[in-house]
Design a protein around this motif. Structure first.
Motif, PDB file in Angstrom:
ATOM      1  N   VAL A  59      -0.158  64.732  37.743  1.00  0.00           N
ATOM      2  CA  VAL A  59       0.316  64.914  36.180  1.00  0.00           C
ATOM      3  C   VAL A  59       0.099  63.567  35.596  1.00  0.00           C
ATOM      4  N   ALA A  60      -0.400  63.834  34.438  1.00  0.00           N
ATOM      5  CA  ALA A  60      -0.623  62.869  33.453  1.00  0.00           C
ATOM      6  C   ALA A  60       0.332  62.613  32.285  1.00  0.00           C
ATOM      7  N   ALA A  61       1.124  63.811  31.964  1.00  0.00           N
ATOM      8  CA  ALA A  61       2.180  63.769  31.073  1.00  0.00           C
ATOM      9  C   ALA A  61       3.237  62.593  31.208  1.00  0.00           C
ATOM     10  N   ARG A  62       3.388  61.710  30.368  1.00  0.00           N
ATOM     11  CA  ARG A  62       4.494  60.619  30.660  1.00  0.00           C
ATOM     12  C   ARG A  62       5.879  61.177  30.880  1.00  0.00           C
ATOM     13  N   GLY A  63       6.233  62.389  30.127  1.00  0.00           N
ATOM     14  CA  GLY A  63       7.499  62.930  30.484  1.00  0.00           C
ATOM     15  C   GLY A  63       7.628  63.475  31.614  1.00  0.00           C
ATOM     16  N   VAL A  64       6.695  64.279  32.024  1.00  0.00           N
ATOM     17  CA  VAL A  64       6.717  64.888  33.360  1.00  0.00           C
ATOM     18  C   VAL A  64       7.046  63.705  34.591  1.00  0.00           C
ATOM     19  N   ARG A  65       5.957  62.709  34.458  1.00  0.00           N
ATOM     20  CA  ARG A  65       5.988  61.608  35.534  1.00  0.00           C
ATOM     21  C   ARG A  65       7.468  60.824  35.496  1.00  0.00           C
ATOM     22  N   MET A  66       8.159  60.913  34.353  1.00  0.00           N
ATOM     23  CA  MET A  66       9.422  60.272  34.453  1.00  0.00           C
ATOM     24  C   MET A  66      10.462  61.222  35.045  1.00  0.00           C
ATOM     25  N   LEU A  67      10.191  62.373  34.722  1.00  0.00           N
ATOM     26  CA  LEU A  67      11.134  63.446  35.360  1.00  0.00           C
ATOM     27  C   LEU A  67      11.057  63.474  36.868  1.00  0.00           C
ATOM     28  N   ALA A 135      22.802  52.530  39.103  1.00  0.00           N
ATOM     29  CA  ALA A 135      21.632  51.355  39.056  1.00  0.00           C
ATOM     30  C   ALA A 135      20.466  51.706  40.078  1.00  0.00           C
ATOM     31  N   GLY A 136      20.835  52.086  41.321  1.00  0.00           N
ATOM     32  CA  GLY A 136      20.096  52.196  42.348  1.00  0.00           C
ATOM     33  C   GLY A 136      19.087  53.560  41.899  1.00  0.00           C
ATOM     34  N   ALA A 137      19.572  54.339  41.458  1.00  0.00           N
ATOM     35  CA  ALA A 137      18.692  55.669  41.214  1.00  0.00           C
ATOM     36  C   ALA A 137      17.779  55.204  40.117  1.00  0.00           C
ATOM     37  N   ALA A 138      18.285  54.492  38.900  1.00  0.00           N
ATOM     38  CA  ALA A 138      17.468  53.895  37.720  1.00  0.00           C
ATOM     39  C   ALA A 138      16.278  53.117  38.436  1.00  0.00           C
ATOM     40  N   GLY A 139      16.685  52.162  39.422  1.00  0.00           N
ATOM     41  CA  GLY A 139      15.703  51.217  39.933  1.00  0.00           C
ATOM     42  C   GLY A 139      14.420  52.034  40.867  1.00  0.00           C
ATOM     43  N   LEU A 140      14.923  53.116  41.826  1.00  0.00           N
ATOM     44  CA  LEU A 140      13.985  53.716  42.380  1.00  0.00           C
ATOM     45  C   LEU A 140      13.168  54.443  41.536  1.00  0.00           C
ATOM     46  N   ALA A 141      13.677  55.008  40.449  1.00  0.00           N
ATOM     47  CA  ALA A 141      12.808  55.939  39.693  1.00  0.00           C
ATOM     48  C   ALA A 141      11.678  54.810  39.150  1.00  0.00           C
ATOM     49  N   ALA A 142      12.178  53.727  38.731  1.00  0.00           N
ATOM     50  CA  ALA A 142      11.179  52.682  38.109  1.00  0.00           C
ATOM     51  C   ALA A 142      10.147  52.211  39.168  1.00  0.00           C
ATOM     52  N   ALA A 143      10.641  52.182  40.269  1.00  0.00           N
ATOM     53  CA  ALA A 143       9.808  51.736  41.253  1.00  0.00           C
ATOM     54  C   ALA A 143       8.842  52.893  41.608  1.00  0.00           C
ATOM     55  N   ALA A 144       9.200  54.049  41.807  1.00  0.00           N
ATOM     56  CA  ALA A 144       8.123  55.164  41.777  1.00  0.00           C
ATOM     57  C   ALA A 144       7.290  55.273  40.521  1.00  0.00           C
TER      58      ALA A 144
END
Length: 543
Positions: A59-67, A135-144
């Motif tokens: 996927v390319a859409a930023r919103g979908v990638r963040m989701l 914080a862990g969920a946010a950190g793992l999302a950023a890592a992904a």
């Protein structure tokens, strides 16, 4: 998909990307290792990072990638939370966390921590856990997201690496490859933790249906009150639960020598004072904690092995030992020294006429960990109440909690005439190690457990010596085994149970039970499930 040339990443950027890859790979594996209680689970390839990488590449859409990244982080952290609860429940009560049954048990565990360390520390621990989850969920999302961007930058090499790893995972899954026996190389660790928790929740629903059927078939529901417990007429009857008194305390080990000596001395003393004792073993519905499940099981005659079942039991009207004694003419009392708040179930379910606890026992001395008053003082509280009822016999449940985890500090026995308001116990904890000091060393934990249990048993025997009573029947019973750090990996759920009395007629009525003489049941002593006790006891003493 982003297209066109990509800049060559700087060295610092490559390091950050490598850390991100390590995080998204390690976190799901850590969930599995925690849940299994074994580091072997780390020797696998998790599917969750591969799945999120493929989705982010698609996927390319930023919103979908963040989701996608956010769902990955939330799912893995939820799996880590469940796995941590699995580990904690296994270490303390010897079973994994059940989302349906155990929400109340988690809240109760926080209460125990508050009792042992203070409300501020307990609140800090709960707040810290919640913050770590977010914080862990946010950190793992950023890592992904970082991994996804790195794969884009390295395209088409990035896509080729992800695709190749996915192919390896599929091949390993199809062939059942294992680096360590019992641990699949191709794993879905976070998904497995959550799937197993969901399966336990489904099984709980089925178990609940069977439990409801058991509640609806009480063999004592229509018992003739005029004949109930006639064999105990005129006697005070006490059911004393000794906290963490499990079968492990009876088996030879370096740390149990002190307990064995206390039991031998107790047997000798009881014999001199004209008492007889008969002992056996009961299988408890719980292990390492959640004591009230054992109390409810013994009292009600149904198997109560979770907080959910306890809540359903206590919302009904099943007859308890307490209500049966009350119907037969006894005055009933609960002595629960660690209760600091009203306990509505005492009257609405159990049927007690009175509750003696930390609020009304007159204790002004120091607390001892979980125990708000020493067991010796608890016995005196009961004795004073029984003496105040005149000729009316008393049935009591007494909770002896000086042997409750964390097993430090431990009080000492004092002359009974000096008990007063309990201030005599000031200074008894001085010089003893704190829970934080003890729990860093398993040997010290076991030694402190033995010391506290020896004190609790010794206080009971000292009470019988101080207040010799021909018309007393004492049922001394453990509620559950101590935690695995003391019990060890092979321990079962059995606890000792002993009937102590001076009147030979008591033992004539239970002769068919085949219980062993003395306070120390052997490994081949009779073993009952704890939910069998109520009906057998009532039958034996009701003619």
């Amino acid at each position: 998909m982003p297209s066109g040339p990509h800049p060559t990443p700087r060295r610092g950027s490559r390091v950050v990307s490598a850390v991100a890859v390590a995080a998204v790979v390690a976190a799901p594996l850590l969930a599995s290792a925690l849940s299994r209680g074994s580091p072997d689970a780390l020797l696998a390839v998790p599917v969750e990072p591969l799945a999120v990488a493929l989705l982010l590449l698609a996927v390319a859409a930023r919103g979908v990638r963040m989701l996608v990244a956010g769902l990955f982080g939330l799912t893995v952290m939820l799996a880590l939370a469940v796995a941590a609860l699995d580990l904690a429940f296994t270490a303390t009560i010897d079973r994994r966390f059940d989302p349906v049954q155990d929400a109340g048990a988690v809240a109760a565990a926080v209460g125990v921590v508050a009792d042992a360390t203070g409300p501020a520390m307990a609140g800090l621990a709960v707040g810290g856990a919640a913050l770590a989850l977010v914080a862990g969920a946010a950190g793992l999302a950023a890592a992904a997201l970082r991994v996804g961007r790195a794969a884009d930058v390295a395209a088409p090499t990035g896509r080729a690496v992800v695709t190749a790893l996915t192919g390896v995972w599929i091949a390993a899954a199809l062939t059942g490859a294992q680096l360590v026996p019992g641990v699949p190389f191709a794993a879905g660790p976070a998904a497995s933790v959550l799937t197993q928790a969901s399966a336990r929740a489904v099984q709980s629903v089925h178990d609940d249906a069977a439990f409801e059927r058991a509640l609806g078939s009480d063999p004592l529901a229509a018992a003739d009150d005029s004949r109930l417990l006639a064999g105990l007429e005129g006697k005070d009857v006490v059911f004393a639960f000794v906290e963490s008194y499990g079968e492990v305390a009876l088996r030879p080990a370096p740390f149990t020598d002190r307990i064995a000596a206390t039991l031998r001395a107790g047997e000798d003393q009881l014999a001199r004072d004209g008492y007889t004792a008969r002992s056996a073993l009961l299988e408890s519905p719980t292990f390492g904690g959640v004591s009230w499940l054992a109390h409810a099981t013994l009292q009600s005659g149904v198997w109560v092995d979770s907080q959910g079942k306890y809540d359903r039991l206590t919302s009904g009207d099943r007859r308890t030992l307490t209500s049966l004694f009350s119907a037969a003419g006894w005055r009933t009392v609960a002595v629960v020294p660690s209760n600091t708040e009203p306990w509505p179930l005492a009257s609405t379910f159990y049927g007690y006429d009175a509750v003696l606890d930390a609020r009304n026992s007159g204790y002004r001395g120091p607390g001892f960990g979980y125990a708000r008053m020493p067991d010796q003082f608890t016995w005196q509280v009961f004795h004073d109440h029984a003496a105040s009822t005149g000729a009316t016999p008393v049935m009591a449940e007494i909770d002896l909690v000086s042997s409750h985890t964390p097993w430090t500090p431990t009080p000492r026995l004092v002359p009974w005439h000096r008990l007063g308001d309990g201030t005599v116990f000031e200074g008894h904890g001085d010089g003893q190690p704190s829970p934080m000091e003890v729990w860093g060393d398993p040997d010290r934990v076991r030694d402190r457990y033995a010391e506290s249990l020896a004190y609790s048993l010794g206080a009971a025997f000292s009470y019988l010596r101080e207040h010799s009573q021909r018309d007393l029947v004492l049922v001394l019973v453990g509620d559950h085994q101590p935690a695995r750090i003391v019990s060890g990996s092979g321990a079962d759920r059995d606890v000792p149970v002993t009937v102590i009395a001076q009147d030979p007629a008591v033992f004539e009525q239970i002769s068919s039970w085949g219980w062993q003489p003395g306070l120390h049941p052997s490994a081949d002593a009779p073993r009952w499930r704890m939910d069998e006790f109520r009906d057998r006891f009532v039958a034996a003493f009701s003619g």
